[in-house]
Design a protein around this motif. Structure first.
Motif, PDB file in Angstrom:
ATOM      1  N   ARG A  83      76.352 -30.051 -92.451  1.00  0.00           N
ATOM      2  CA  ARG A  83      75.985 -29.019 -93.170  1.00  0.00           C
ATOM      3  C   ARG A  83      76.451 -27.686 -92.394  1.00  0.00           C
ATOM      4  NH1 ARG A  83      72.247 -30.150 -96.842  1.00  0.00           N
ATOM      5  NH2 ARG A  83      71.281 -32.352 -96.900  1.00  0.00           N
ATOM      6  N   SER A  84      76.288 -27.640 -91.282  1.00  0.00           N
ATOM      7  CA  SER A  84      76.773 -26.612 -90.319  1.00  0.00           C
ATOM      8  C   SER A  84      78.305 -26.212 -90.569  1.00  0.00           C
ATOM      9  CB  SER A  84      76.549 -26.725 -88.796  1.00  0.00           C
ATOM     10  OG  SER A  84      77.271 -27.827 -88.161  1.00  0.00           O
ATOM     11  N   LEU A  85      79.166 -27.361 -90.677  1.00  0.00           N
ATOM     12  CA  LEU A  85      80.579 -27.172 -90.940  1.00  0.00           C
ATOM     13  C   LEU A  85      80.905 -26.579 -92.396  1.00  0.00           C
ATOM     14  CD1 LEU A  85      82.329 -30.455 -89.475  1.00  0.00           C
ATOM     15  CD2 LEU A  85      82.711 -27.944 -88.809  1.00  0.00           C
ATOM     16  N   SER A  86      79.977 -27.130 -93.333  1.00  0.00           N
ATOM     17  CA  SER A  86      80.217 -26.588 -94.583  1.00  0.00           C
ATOM     18  C   SER A  86      79.925 -25.203 -94.667  1.00  0.00           C
ATOM     19  CB  SER A  86      79.730 -27.144 -95.570  1.00  0.00           C
ATOM     20  OG  SER A  86      78.105 -27.469 -95.422  1.00  0.00           O
ATOM     21  N   THR A  87      78.727 -24.871 -93.966  1.00  0.00           N
ATOM     22  CA  THR A  87      78.118 -23.260 -94.103  1.00  0.00           C
ATOM     23  C   THR A  87      79.431 -22.462 -93.669  1.00  0.00           C
ATOM     24  OG1 THR A  87      76.063 -23.904 -94.216  1.00  0.00           O
ATOM     25  CG2 THR A  87      76.425 -21.746 -93.509  1.00  0.00           C
TER      26      THR A  87
ATOM     27  N   GLN B  81      89.629 -29.710 -78.350  1.00  0.00           N
ATOM     28  CA  GLN B  81      88.661 -28.866 -77.901  1.00  0.00           C
ATOM     29  C   GLN B  81      87.712 -28.306 -78.893  1.00  0.00           C
ATOM     30  OE1 GLN B  81      90.385 -25.832 -75.144  1.00  0.00           O
ATOM     31  NE2 GLN B  81      91.385 -27.509 -73.586  1.00  0.00           N
ATOM     32  N   MET B  82      88.186 -28.183 -80.179  1.00  0.00           N
ATOM     33  CA  MET B  82      87.540 -27.560 -81.095  1.00  0.00           C
ATOM     34  C   MET B  82      86.648 -28.831 -81.520  1.00  0.00           C
ATOM     35  SD  MET B  82      87.195 -25.043 -83.238  1.00  0.00           S
ATOM     36  CE  MET B  82      88.739 -24.085 -83.430  1.00  0.00           C
ATOM     37  N   ALA B  83      87.009 -30.160 -81.463  1.00  0.00           N
ATOM     38  CA  ALA B  83      86.210 -31.101 -81.824  1.00  0.00           C
ATOM     39  C   ALA B  83      85.136 -31.277 -80.932  1.00  0.00           C
ATOM     40  CB  ALA B  83      86.895 -32.331 -81.851  1.00  0.00           C
ATOM     41  N   LEU B  84      85.252 -31.030 -79.659  1.00  0.00           N
ATOM     42  CA  LEU B  84      84.277 -30.929 -78.417  1.00  0.00           C
ATOM     43  C   LEU B  84      83.314 -29.929 -78.686  1.00  0.00           C
ATOM     44  CD1 LEU B  84      83.434 -32.447 -76.086  1.00  0.00           C
ATOM     45  CD2 LEU B  84      84.994 -31.123 -74.655  1.00  0.00           C
ATOM     46  N   ALA B  85      83.834 -28.901 -79.003  1.00  0.00           N
ATOM     47  CA  ALA B  85      82.948 -27.639 -79.228  1.00  0.00           C
ATOM     48  C   ALA B  85      82.013 -27.893 -80.407  1.00  0.00           C
ATOM     49  CB  ALA B  85      83.728 -26.454 -79.391  1.00  0.00           C
ATOM     50  N   ASP B  86      82.389 -28.523 -81.525  1.00  0.00           N
ATOM     51  CA  ASP B  86      81.596 -28.946 -82.583  1.00  0.00           C
ATOM     52  C   ASP B  86      80.546 -29.807 -82.147  1.00  0.00           C
ATOM     53  OD1 ASP B  86      81.750 -30.766 -85.639  1.00  0.00           O
ATOM     54  OD2 ASP B  86      80.963 -28.697 -85.370  1.00  0.00           O
TER      55      ASP B  86
ATOM     56  N   MET C 205      79.225 -30.145 -78.775  1.00  0.00           N
ATOM     57  CA  MET C 205      78.567 -29.624 -77.712  1.00  0.00           C
ATOM     58  C   MET C 205      77.868 -28.621 -78.270  1.00  0.00           C
ATOM     59  SD  MET C 205      79.027 -31.291 -74.936  1.00  0.00           S
ATOM     60  CE  MET C 205      79.169 -32.875 -76.136  1.00  0.00           C
ATOM     61  N   PHE C 206      78.300 -27.415 -78.871  1.00  0.00           N
ATOM     62  CA  PHE C 206      77.848 -26.152 -79.390  1.00  0.00           C
ATOM     63  C   PHE C 206      77.734 -26.103 -81.044  1.00  0.00           C
ATOM     64  CE2 PHE C 206      77.817 -25.577 -74.982  1.00  0.00           C
ATOM     65  CZ  PHE C 206      79.358 -25.856 -74.577  1.00  0.00           C
ATOM     66  N   PRO C 207      77.361 -27.242 -82.004  1.00  0.00           N
ATOM     67  CA  PRO C 207      77.049 -26.917 -83.253  1.00  0.00           C
ATOM     68  C   PRO C 207      76.314 -25.460 -83.685  1.00  0.00           C
ATOM     69  CG  PRO C 207      75.447 -28.330 -82.594  1.00  0.00           C
ATOM     70  CD  PRO C 207      76.403 -28.108 -81.211  1.00  0.00           C
ATOM     71  N   ASP C 208      77.050 -24.889 -84.499  1.00  0.00           N
ATOM     72  CA  ASP C 208      76.216 -23.726 -85.135  1.00  0.00           C
ATOM     73  C   ASP C 208      76.309 -22.661 -83.998  1.00  0.00           C
ATOM     74  OD1 ASP C 208      74.122 -25.326 -87.568  1.00  0.00           O
ATOM     75  OD2 ASP C 208      75.938 -24.323 -87.680  1.00  0.00           O
ATOM     76  N   GLY C 209      77.008 -22.523 -83.046  1.00  0.00           N
ATOM     77  CA  GLY C 209      76.868 -21.513 -82.177  1.00  0.00           C
ATOM     78  C   GLY C 209      75.784 -21.544 -81.097  1.00  0.00           C
ATOM     79  N   VAL C 210      75.047 -22.927 -80.883  1.00  0.00           N
ATOM     80  CA  VAL C 210      74.088 -23.079 -80.114  1.00  0.00           C
ATOM     81  C   VAL C 210      74.321 -24.432 -79.086  1.00  0.00           C
ATOM     82  CG1 VAL C 210      72.439 -22.138 -81.682  1.00  0.00           C
ATOM     83  CG2 VAL C 210      72.757 -24.572 -81.766  1.00  0.00           C
ATOM     84  N   GLN C 211      73.700 -24.220 -78.080  1.00  0.00           N
ATOM     85  CA  GLN C 211      73.856 -25.547 -77.080  1.00  0.00           C
ATOM     86  C   GLN C 211      72.911 -26.550 -77.634  1.00  0.00           C
ATOM     87  OE1 GLN C 211      73.901 -24.599 -72.800  1.00  0.00           O
ATOM     88  NE2 GLN C 211      73.662 -22.435 -73.433  1.00  0.00           N
ATOM     89  N   ALA C 212      73.484 -27.812 -77.902  1.00  0.00           N
ATOM     90  CA  ALA C 212      72.946 -28.881 -78.576  1.00  0.00           C
ATOM     91  C   ALA C 212      72.342 -30.097 -77.473  1.00  0.00           C
ATOM     92  CB  ALA C 212      73.827 -29.634 -79.359  1.00  0.00           C
ATOM     93  N   PHE C 213      72.186 -29.537 -76.316  1.00  0.00           N
ATOM     94  CA  PHE C 213      71.552 -30.506 -75.375  1.00  0.00           C
ATOM     95  C   PHE C 213      70.735 -29.540 -74.364  1.00  0.00           C
ATOM     96  CE2 PHE C 213      75.748 -28.949 -74.309  1.00  0.00           C
ATOM     97  CZ  PHE C 213      75.904 -28.320 -73.141  1.00  0.00           C
ATOM     98  N   ASP C 214      69.504 -30.096 -73.862  1.00  0.00           N
ATOM     99  CA  ASP C 214      68.824 -29.143 -73.025  1.00  0.00           C
ATOM    100  C   ASP C 214      68.495 -29.898 -71.707  1.00  0.00           C
ATOM    101  OD1 ASP C 214      65.522 -27.611 -73.767  1.00  0.00           O
ATOM    102  OD2 ASP C 214      66.625 -27.812 -71.756  1.00  0.00           O
ATOM    103  N   LEU C 215      68.924 -29.486 -70.486  1.00  0.00           N
ATOM    104  CA  LEU C 215      68.762 -30.138 -69.287  1.00  0.00           C
ATOM    105  C   LEU C 215      67.621 -29.349 -68.377  1.00  0.00           C
ATOM    106  CD1 LEU C 215      72.635 -30.559 -68.698  1.00  0.00           C
ATOM    107  CD2 LEU C 215      71.126 -32.014 -69.437  1.00  0.00           C
TER     108      LEU C 215
END
Length: 441
Positions: free
Chosen positions: A142-146, A362-367, A369-379
């Motif tokens: 969904r994020s990629l399509s948007t 790196q683009m694939a990794l960013a997608d 780790m950081f989908p929709d421009g947010v950090q997708a993990f919380d440490l």
């Protein structure tokens, strides 16, 4: 007995999670560790792995808001009898949690668990509101399509039950580009295999310092800091798809940590001082959480993983730039004093990024780790569990990750803030960073 699939707590402030989509259809087999379902919290969408092997049954409906610690499905062993659906959401907390159903109209029924289990027949809980008039798709799709302005309803899904996946969106984008301008179609990511690259300095005494760089960088970024740390043995690890490491397919933050941990465990050292920057800082924090006895100290420089905010535009710009003119402005956003990013530095950086497959990796990794421009993990929980000497170093003019994320650390963690310094303190004020580190060596 079937294995309960529990709604996990992936965010410190999380009280419940919404089931966005199941990767496995009812009755299908799933192996432990494979993607099982996607959830959405107030801060991000995340992929949850299966806790065990088994056949999936009695799943909560997509669109349902499930309290943390509450079962949302059950996994049955091969040959195990599939009985009636277990008592819905039994055993969560003390019986006071709520089960919330999201309806297509936007309205919702909020039912006390006791009322659900005692007054409503089980079959009423299996009504799926989420799919009415909607396309089945993963959050990443969904994020990629948007992001690409693509109508997701026009994409054919190849996932379970026709679910649109990220790969389907990427294939549709590639087809659209090829149709309109075949000669400039971007390279698609071609995954590689192999172990991560490790390099070591010559000489030095005492416990080694292990360095893990940030996203879209490599081990050479430590050079300004290394000049002040020559008395210690230095060990550098290149992240997947960076520097001399292979361009691995990374499916989650846990997957990334697993690859680095495998290399870290093979270094043959009893103890070290661990230093990580940005994404490498997040990986270092995760290593410290699982390998505390291997660390004498931990230094986190502008680390990711302590909040959702990140400059997604800058990450995308760096990944997609294919010439020095387009890369330069994004590199200058990494520092407070743009003068230190010279034209020759930009040309050198671009030459190391000239390979299309590196940029695609790196683009694939960013997608991930950081989908929709947010950090997708919380440490943050891992940060609060630390029992090794730790300090966080941050520039107060960081335009990539807000320095105020550091304020979430407990008092026993040392915090060093620099005025007029951006996201790269190890480059912008390497000598000062080295002085702080030496107090722990």
């Amino acid at each position: 007995m079937p294995t309960e699939v529990i709604m996990p707590k992936v965010d410190m402030d999380m009280a419940s999670g919404k089931i966005m989509s199941w990767h496995i259809a009812e009755g299908e087999f799933v192996a432990k560790g494979e993607p099982l379902f996607d959830i959405e919290t107030d801060k991000a969408a995340m992929e949850i792995e299966s806790p065990a092997d088994g056949f999936l049954h009695h799943t909560a409906s997509e669109g349902m808001q499930i309290p943390i610690g509450t079962p949302c499905a059950w996994l049955y062993a091969k040959g195990e009898e599939i009985g009636d659906q277990p008592k819905p959401f039994a055993g969560a907390d003390d019986g006071k949690s709520e089960v919330i159903f999201d309806e297509p109209s936007g309205g919702r029924d909020v039912l006390e668990k006791g009322a659900v289990t005692d007054e409503l027949p089980t079959q009423e809980l299996s009504i799926e509101f989420y799919d009415v008039g909607k396309v089945r798709a993963t959050p990443r799709a969904r994020s990629l399509s948007t992001e690409e302005g693509l109508n997701i309803a026009d994409v054919t899904g190849t996932g379970p039950r026709g679910r649109v996946q990220a790969k389907d969106i990427k294939d549709a984008i590639e087809a659209r580009i090829s149709k309109s301008a075949p000669s400039i179609a971007p390279a698609m990511f071609r995954p590689e295999t192999g172990s991560l690259a490790v390099s070591r300095s010559k000489g030095g005494n005492g416990k080694p310092i292990v360095l893990i760089h940030g996203f879209a960088s490599d081990s050479t970024s430590w050079a300004p800091l290394e000049a002040s740390l020559r008395s210690q043995p230095l060990i550098r690890i290149d992240l997947p798809g960076h520097g001399k490491s292979p361009k691995l397919r990374i499916e989650s933050f846990g997957d990334l940590v697993k690859e680095v941990r495998r290399v870290f465990d093979g270094l043959g050292i009893d103890s070290c001082h661990l230093v990580g920057h940005s994404l490498g800082g997040a990986v270092s924090l995760a290593l410290a959480d699982t390998r505390p006895k291997s660390l004498s100290s931990l230094t986190l420089i502008s680390p990711a993983g302590l909040g959702p905010d990140i400059n997604g535009a800058a990450l995308h710009g760096i990944c997609s730039a294919n010439r020095a003119e387009s890369l330069g402005p994004w590199l200058r956003s990494l520092v407070a004093n743009e003068d230190i990013i010279t034209d020759s530095y930009i040309r050198l950086a671009m030459s190391s990024r000239s390979e299309p497959n590196l940029r695609a990796a790196q683009m694939a990794l960013a997608d991930v780790m950081f989908p929709d421009g947010v950090q997708a993990f919380d440490l943050r929980a891992a940060l609060n569990r630390l029992d090794v000497p730790t300090r966080i170093i941050w520039g107060k003019q960081d335009a990539i990750i807000p320095w105020k994320h550091a304020l979430r650390a407990q008092g026993r963690v040392g915090l060093h803030l620099f005025e007029k310094i951006g996201h790269m303190p190890q480059i912008e004020c390497g000598e000062e960073v080295a002085l702080i580190m030496k107090s722990y060596l």
